[in-house]
Design an enzyme around this catalytic site. Structure first.
Site, PDB file in Angstrom:
ATOM      1  CE  LYS A   1     -12.935  -1.083  -8.734  1.00  0.00           C
ATOM      2  NZ  LYS A   1     -11.838  -1.711  -7.982  1.00  0.00           N
TER       3      LYS A   1
ATOM      4  CE1 TYR B   1     -14.532  -4.753  -2.669  1.00  0.00           C
ATOM      5  CE2 TYR B   1     -15.080  -6.966  -3.397  1.00  0.00           C
ATOM      6  CZ  TYR B   1     -14.159  -6.048  -2.924  1.00  0.00           C
ATOM      7  OH  TYR B   1     -12.860  -6.426  -2.683  1.00  0.00           O
ATOM      8  CG  PHE B   2     -24.271  -5.505  -4.702  1.00  0.00           C
ATOM      9  CD1 PHE B   2     -23.561  -6.542  -5.278  1.00  0.00           C
ATOM     10  CD2 PHE B   2     -25.356  -4.980  -5.399  1.00  0.00           C
ATOM     11  CE1 PHE B   2     -23.934  -7.075  -6.520  1.00  0.00           C
ATOM     12  CE2 PHE B   2     -25.741  -5.512  -6.630  1.00  0.00           C
ATOM     13  CZ  PHE B   2     -25.032  -6.550  -7.182  1.00  0.00           C
TER      14      PHE B   2
ATOM     15  CG  LEU C   1     -26.680   6.326   3.471  1.00  0.00           C
ATOM     16  CD1 LEU C   1     -27.250   7.740   3.548  1.00  0.00           C
ATOM     17  CD2 LEU C   1     -27.757   5.324   3.115  1.00  0.00           C
TER      18      LEU C   1
ATOM     19  CE1 TYR D   1     -16.456   2.251  -8.527  1.00  0.00           C
ATOM     20  CE2 TYR D   1     -14.074   2.287  -8.214  1.00  0.00           C
ATOM     21  CZ  TYR D   1     -15.319   1.727  -7.947  1.00  0.00           C
ATOM     22  OH  TYR D   1     -15.421   0.643  -7.111  1.00  0.00           O
TER      23      TYR D   1
ATOM     24  CB  SER E   1     -17.644  -1.981  -8.215  1.00  0.00           C
ATOM     25  OG  SER E   1     -18.747  -1.183  -7.857  1.00  0.00           O
TER      26      SER E   1
ATOM     27  CG  ASP F   1      -2.179   0.833   1.043  1.00  0.00           C
ATOM     28  OD1 ASP F   1      -3.290   0.313   1.276  1.00  0.00           O
ATOM     29  OD2 ASP F   1      -2.067   2.000   0.603  1.00  0.00           O
TER      30      ASP F   1
ATOM     31  NE  ARG G   1     -24.954  10.142  -5.088  1.00  0.00           N
ATOM     32  CZ  ARG G   1     -24.329   9.314  -4.238  1.00  0.00           C
ATOM     33  NH1 ARG G   1     -23.463   9.782  -3.351  1.00  0.00           N
ATOM     34  NH2 ARG G   1     -24.602   8.024  -4.252  1.00  0.00           N
TER      35      ARG G   1
ATOM     36  CG  LEU H   1       0.102  -1.596  -6.398  1.00  0.00           C
ATOM     37  CD1 LEU H   1      -1.405  -1.838  -6.504  1.00  0.00           C
ATOM     38  CD2 LEU H   1       0.817  -2.863  -5.945  1.00  0.00           C
TER      39      LEU H   1
ATOM     40  N   GLY I   1     -26.583  10.601 -11.569  1.00  0.00           N
ATOM     41  CA  GLY I   1     -26.010   9.265 -11.778  1.00  0.00           C
ATOM     42  C   GLY I   1     -26.551   8.190 -10.858  1.00  0.00           C
TER      43      GLY I   1
ATOM     44  CG  ASN J   1      -8.467   6.885  -0.590  1.00  0.00           C
ATOM     45  OD1 ASN J   1      -8.695   7.790   0.222  1.00  0.00           O
ATOM     46  ND2 ASN J   1      -9.382   6.364  -1.349  1.00  0.00           N
TER      47      ASN J   1
HETATM   48  C1  WQD Z   1     -26.274   4.865  -1.380  1.00  0.00           C
HETATM   49  C2  WQD Z   1     -27.646   5.529  -1.355  1.00  0.00           C
HETATM   50  C3  WQD Z   1     -27.705   7.652  -2.478  1.00  0.00           C
HETATM   51  C4  WQD Z   1     -25.055   9.698   0.387  1.00  0.00           C
HETATM   52  C5  WQD Z   1     -21.275   3.820  -4.491  1.00  0.00           C
HETATM   53  C6  WQD Z   1     -20.431   3.527  -5.691  1.00  0.00           C
HETATM   54  C7  WQD Z   1     -20.131   2.054  -5.754  1.00  0.00           C
HETATM   55  C8  WQD Z   1     -19.511   1.589  -4.467  1.00  0.00           C
HETATM   56  C9  WQD Z   1     -20.422   1.922  -3.296  1.00  0.00           C
HETATM   57  C10 WQD Z   1     -17.133   1.557  -4.708  1.00  0.00           C
HETATM   58  C11 WQD Z   1     -28.019   6.178  -2.681  1.00  0.00           C
HETATM   59  C12 WQD Z   1     -27.987   7.816  -0.981  1.00  0.00           C
HETATM   60  C13 WQD Z   1     -25.814   8.746  -0.287  1.00  0.00           C
HETATM   61  C14 WQD Z   1     -25.713  10.784   1.033  1.00  0.00           C
HETATM   62  C15 WQD Z   1     -27.836   9.901   0.311  1.00  0.00           C
HETATM   63  N1  WQD Z   1     -18.246   2.170  -4.284  1.00  0.00           N
HETATM   64  N2  WQD Z   1     -27.169   8.858  -0.315  1.00  0.00           N
HETATM   65  N3  WQD Z   1     -27.091  10.839   0.971  1.00  0.00           N
HETATM   66  O1  WQD Z   1     -24.008   5.240  -4.844  1.00  0.00           O
HETATM   67  O2  WQD Z   1     -24.967   2.958  -4.163  1.00  0.00           O
HETATM   68  O3  WQD Z   1     -22.512   3.181  -4.618  1.00  0.00           O
HETATM   69  O4  WQD Z   1     -20.626   3.349  -3.326  1.00  0.00           O
HETATM   70  O5  WQD Z   1     -17.013   0.473  -5.184  1.00  0.00           O
HETATM   71  O6  WQD Z   1     -19.231   1.843  -6.805  1.00  0.00           O
HETATM   72  O7  WQD Z   1     -21.193   3.869  -6.839  1.00  0.00           O
HETATM   73  O8  WQD Z   1     -23.484   4.225  -2.572  1.00  0.00           O
HETATM   74  O9  WQD Z   1     -23.482   5.149  -0.309  1.00  0.00           O
HETATM   75  O10 WQD Z   1     -23.023   6.714  -2.255  1.00  0.00           O
HETATM   76  O11 WQD Z   1     -25.330   5.830  -1.884  1.00  0.00           O
HETATM   77  O12 WQD Z   1     -29.065   9.979   0.253  1.00  0.00           O
HETATM   78  O13 WQD Z   1     -25.087  11.685   1.661  1.00  0.00           O
HETATM   79  O14 WQD Z   1     -27.625   6.575  -0.399  1.00  0.00           O
HETATM   80  O15 WQD Z   1     -28.555   8.497  -3.245  1.00  0.00           O
HETATM   81  O16 WQD Z   1     -29.400   6.009  -2.858  1.00  0.00           O
HETATM   82  P1  WQD Z   1     -23.848   3.957  -4.106  1.00  0.00           P
HETATM   83  P2  WQD Z   1     -23.761   5.540  -1.708  1.00  0.00           P
END
Ligand code: WQD
Length: 339
Positions: A153, A177-178, A200, A149, A125, A32, A292, A60, A294, A36
């Site tokens: 992947k 990953y979800f 979130l 991003y 992802s 590492d 938001r 790397l 996207g 980050n």
């Molecule tokens: C989850 C939900 C937002 C923040 C992302 C990446 C994905 C992976 C995981 C790396 C959504 C809502 C979020 C906030 C909110 N990362 N939200 N207020 O977008 O599903 O996935 O992170 O691998 O690649 O795309 O995760 O946690 O950003 O959002 O309401 O302050 O929470 O709209 O519905 P997401 P998230």
């Protein structure tokens, strides 16, 4: 016992995988460069596992250094987590994301070929799927990443497909990953975003600790039970166990394959907020804001393939995700650099 190189091992996912690997008596070499993450995260891992492990502070993309350390360590497996992962930043800096994420992977593959290491487990992802055409998402779903991003992947998955095809004994396992959340039960390691959290769960954690004033709920007009976004949140310790299951069951994989890591369950933003409030006993003020850019409305996974090929399924529930996250957050209100 396997010898595993873990790239990006000082990160949120990586630290939890080191703990699981050592708990299962595997030897690890962590690589590492802390772009980050914090060295203090590795100190916390050592406290949990009660032993030291090999570590290399390196970029790397430094092919000579990486080849040399692979020749010395002689890995059986590589778990490749290192990579830039902020969706928003990838839109602003696409070339940085393609350069870092793809060139580092090519450097790893060259070092593997040079020392005869045949198995790579790649941190992919669910973002590769883009807008779900059906739910739950399985691994046959079409691709449609909407940001550099997610595209990086997908491009890396394709590179791994060709790499595995060129050598009958090579295996590339792409774990999609979800939404990884939560923390180790000790509260010593967890998610420590470098600045304002994009995701979130860490944002809710910081509202609960009083570091942020309120949660912005990005849209409540989606086609979901309460109108807010639904996602498949998976406990980071379940995710870590899935990686070691992939190491220990790699004989079930032929060549290249991709496997979703989710819980088959979707939770809305407001459900997360309420669960976190219950488990932290802290108020979580929030405001409904515009959607938001996207974001999709709903996204969750099947885990049939993970069960069949890895003998793995998620065990931990939403309460555990929230209580473990809160334990780390309350011990580290400002992340690892707190203490
Ligand atoms: C989850 C939900 C937002 C923040 C992302 C990446 C994905 C992976 C995981 C790396 C959504 C809502 C979020 C906030 C909110 N990362 N939200 N207020 O977008 O599903 O996935 O992170 O691998 O690649 O795309 O995760 O946690 O950003 O959002 O309401 O302050 O929470 O709209 O519905 P997401 P998230």
């Amino acid at each position: 016992m396997a010898r595993i190189v873990l790239t990006g091992g000082a990160g949120f996912i990586g630290t939890h995988i080191i703990v699981e690997a050592i708990t299962q008596s595997h030897e690890v070499l962590v690589i590492d460069n802390f772009v980050n993450s914090s060295p203090k995260a590795l100190d916390a891992v050592k406290k949990i596992v009660g032993q030291d492990f090999e570590f290399l502070d390196a970029d790397l993309c430094d092919e000579g250094k990486i080849k040399h350390v692979f020749e010395k360590f002689k890995p059986d497996f590589v778990i490749h987590l290192a990579g830039l992962k902020a969706v928003g930043e990838s839109v602003e800096k696409p070339i940085l994301y393609y350069e870092q994420n793809i060139l580092s992977t090519l450097s790893i593959l060259k070092a593997m070929d040079n020392c005869g290491c045949k198995v790579i487990i790649f941190s992919s992802s669910a973002t590769v799927y883009g807008e779900p055409q059906y739910l739950p998402l399985d691994e046959s779903h079409s691709f449609g990443p909407t940001n550099p991003y997610g595209k990086s992947k997908l491009f890396i998955e394709e590179i791994l497909k060709d790499w595995a095809k060129a050598d009958a004994s090579a295996k590339a396992i792409c774990l999609r990953y979800f939404n990884p959340v939560g923390a180790h039960a000790s509260g010593l390691i967890g998610e420590d975003p470098q600045d304002i959290p994009n995701n979130l769960f860490p944002y809710v954690a910081q509202v609960a600790s009083g570091k942020r004033e309120f949660l912005s709920v990005f849209g409540n007009d989606y086609d979901t039970p309460d109108g807010t976004g639904v996602r498949d949140y998976i406990h980071v310790c379940d995710l870590a166990e899935a990686h070691i299951a992939a190491v220990e069951n790699s004989q079930n994989i032929e060549g290249w394959d991709a496997i979703n890591l989710g819980t088959e369950n979707g939770c809305s933003v407001l459900e997360i907020k309420d669960a976190y409030k219950r488990m932290s006993n802290r108020d979580i003020p929030y405001k409904i804001m515009p959607r938001r850019e996207g974001d999709v409305g709903s996204c969750w996974s099947t885990s049939a393939k993970a069960k069949t090929l890895l003998g793995w399924e998620a065990k931990r529930d939403l309460e555990d995700m929230c209580s473990s996250s809160w334990k780390f957050q309350s011990k580290h209100p400002n992340g690892y650099d707190d203490n």
